[in-house]
Each structure stands twice: as structure tokens, then as C-alpha cells.
Enzyme design. Structure first.
Site, PDB file in Angstrom:
ATOM      1  N   TYR A 258       0.825  -1.197   0.000  1.00 36.63           N
ATOM      2  CA  TYR A 258       0.000   0.000   0.000  1.00 36.63           C
ATOM      3  C   TYR A 258       0.868   1.258   0.000  1.00 36.63           C
ATOM      4  O   TYR A 258       0.608   2.204  -0.752  1.00 36.63           O
ATOM      5  CB  TYR A 258      -0.932   0.005   1.209  1.00 36.63           C
ATOM      6  CG  TYR A 258      -1.835   1.225   1.251  1.00 36.63           C
ATOM      7  CD1 TYR A 258      -2.822   1.404   0.300  1.00 36.63           C
ATOM      8  CD2 TYR A 258      -1.676   2.196   2.242  1.00 36.63           C
ATOM      9  CE1 TYR A 258      -3.641   2.525   0.322  1.00 36.63           C
ATOM     10  CE2 TYR A 258      -2.492   3.313   2.278  1.00 36.63           C
ATOM     11  CZ  TYR A 258      -3.475   3.472   1.319  1.00 36.63           C
ATOM     12  OH  TYR A 258      -4.279   4.589   1.345  1.00 36.63           O
TER      13      TYR A 258
ATOM     14  N   LYS B  71       0.956   4.262  -2.849  1.00 37.69           N
ATOM     15  CA  LYS B  71       0.700   5.673  -2.578  1.00 37.69           C
ATOM     16  C   LYS B  71       1.946   6.531  -2.824  1.00 37.69           C
ATOM     17  O   LYS B  71       1.821   7.705  -3.202  1.00 37.69           O
ATOM     18  CB  LYS B  71       0.170   5.852  -1.155  1.00 37.69           C
ATOM     19  CG  LYS B  71      -1.270   5.370  -0.992  1.00 37.69           C
ATOM     20  CD  LYS B  71      -2.217   6.088  -1.968  1.00 37.69           C
ATOM     21  CE  LYS B  71      -3.658   5.676  -1.791  1.00 37.69           C
ATOM     22  NZ  LYS B  71      -4.585   6.396  -2.706  1.00 37.69           N
TER      23      LYS B  71
END
Length: 275
Positions: A170, A174
Site C-alpha cells: 500500500y 501511494k
């Protein structure tokens, strides 16, 4: 009075919001509707999209501008490049001149560390959070350039600024969004096209429930002893950035709850200076 002027700048605009079936996406749609914008709402879940559409249409009627816009919903899987490429043709002709693209769709699975991460979940996170976002943005940047106007708003995260253990994939996605946003900002500096990244800290939505694969008790523990941000808090930042005068670009916004200072530093309990 300033708030009214801000809303008036959005009246008559057309806004496309991905991941609009819940959480930040749904809250953003409703606030744009209240400002008089027309909406194109996309997500995988049509039933939830229909609920958001009804709420947005009601917000349009109650808005400060008195200029209600149209609301349409389109199912879209951000992992399906063919669906993304065909999206523009599915938008009703009167709404094809999109003014604001809000790249909100994104997700996270698990807290497993490297070596134990499910490969299918890796693909889902990367394809949704990065590949799909880039593919959709490419389409609308071309459209924005034709008219020499537009606004791309990307949903980043503190995870894209500061990595943490148990979030490697994740965080990587990002970080990619933040880098993509920065490059896009520099590439479009000669065009009348704005580029914004909104990076939230702890926000209590279904995001954590997805992370823990439906375990609501585990999701609630993430926010124990702290007042997190709400979906509406971030929606307000998105709509505020979009409502600035045309010559004003809010390039980056990092938003924390008052009891958070970084990805891993937060205070749980009363905020009284540690006494």
C-alpha cells in the site's frame, strides 16, 4: 460569504469521482452536488452508487447556489483497462466535458509483511491504486488539453510520504501516486490545468474494514482512543481545492486528525499535553 463565493465557482461544473460508492468518494460527491456541480459517479457496486446518486440529487436541490446539476452513475472496475478506455464513450454527451477528475478509488489489504503477502492482493492494490489511476488520468489529461482547462485531484495518503511496517505494498502504491502527481504537476505547468494531491492521515471509513478483510472489530481497534478524520473532513478539502479561483492551484495537502503527527505517531486518550 466566502463559502458562498466558493460554491458559486463550482456551479455548472462537471465532476467525475471514482470510488464514489462509499467513504470519501460518496462524501465528496454529495458536497460537489451541494455546490451545484453535475456529477459522474463511478465504482464497481451499482446498488451503492444508486444510493449515493439519490443523496447527491437531494443535496443538489438543497444547495446554496440554487443551480442543481445532473448526476449519472457508471459501473467501473479500476483494474479493467478495457473498461477504463471505454469510459468516455459511456458518459452522456452533455457531460463529456469534465472539469474536475477526482481519482479517489483505492484500497488496501492486510498488515502482512514482505514474504507473507498474497500475490493476488498485491496485483489488486497495484492495479487499482496505480495502474487504473494512471490509465484514467491519461484519458482526461488529453481531454483537458483540448480545452486548455481542467483539474486532476489525486487521493494520496500519509502512506505515500512515510512508509510503515506492515504496509509495504500500500505504501508503495501511494508513493507512486505522489510521484505521479508531482510529475504531472510539472508536465502541465504550461497549461491551464491544475493538479492536486490530497493526503489524509487516519480516516475512519470502510477502508480499514477492507484492510482487515471484513473484520469490523479489528478495524475499530485502529481508532481506539483517538478521534480520527471522517470521510466528510477529506471531502471538504477536495471541494475546497476545486473551488479556488482558476489561477490558484493547491498542489499538496496533508491532513491529520489533531492527535496524529505522522504515519506511526499518534496520541490516544485526552489531549492535555501528556499530563
Amino acid at each position: 460569504m466566502a463559502g458562498v463565493f466558493s460554491a458559486q465557482r463550482l456551479a455548472g461544473k462537471t465532476v467525475l469521482v471514482t470510488g464514489a460508492s462509499g467513504g470519501i468518494g460518496a462524501a465528496t460527491a454529495i458536497l460537489f452536488a451541494r455546490a451545484g456541480a453535475s456529477l459522474i459517479l463511478t465504482a464497481r457496486r451499482q446498488a451503492q452508487l444508486d444510493e449515493v446518486k439519490r443523496a447527491a440529487e437531494q443535496a443538489n436541490k438543497e444547495g446554496a447556489t440554487g443551480k442543481g446539476g445532473k448526476v449519472v452513475t457508471l459501473t467501473l472496475d479500476m483494474q479493467d483497462r478495457k473498461q477504463i478506455k471505454g469510459l468516455l464513450d459511456r458518459i452522456p454527451e452533455e457531460l463529456r466535458e469534465v472539469d474536475v477528475l477526482v481519482n479517489n478509488a483505492g484500497l488496501v489489504y492486510g498488515r502482512e509483511q514482505v514474504g507473507d503477502i498474497d500475490e493476488d492482493e498485491i496485483d489488486t492494490m497495484i492495479n487499482t491504486n496505480v495502474v487504473g489511476l494512471i490509465s484514467l488520468t491519461q484519458i482526461f489529461v488529453k481531454e483537458f488539453k483540448k480545452r486548455n482547462r481542467g483539474h486532476v485531484i489525486n487521493l494520496g495518503s500519509i502512506a505515500g510520504i512515510e512508509p510503515y511496517a506492515g504496509g509495504s505494498i500500500y505504501c508503495a502504491t501511494k508513493h507512486a501516486v505522489h510521484a505521479f502527481n508531482g510529475s504531472l504537476l510539472r508536465e502541465l505547468v504550461g497549461w491551464n490545468i491544475r493538479v492536486t494531491c490530497i493526503a489524509p492521515g487516519m480516516v475512519e471509513t470502510n477502508f480499514s474494514i477492507t484492510r482487515f478483510r471484513g473484520d469490523e472489530d479489528a478495524a475499530k481497534k485502529v481508532y481506539e482512543g483517538i478521534t480520527p478524520l471522517s470521510a466528510n473532513d477529506i471531502a471538504e478539502e477536495i471541494v475546497w481545492a476545486a473551488s479556488r479561483p482558476e489561477h490558484v492551484n493547491i498542489a499538496d495537502v496533508l491532513v491529520f486528525p489533531s492527535a496524529q503527527a505522522s504515519a506511526i505517531i499518534n496520541h490516544r486518550g485526552p489531549q492535555n499535553g501528556g499530563k
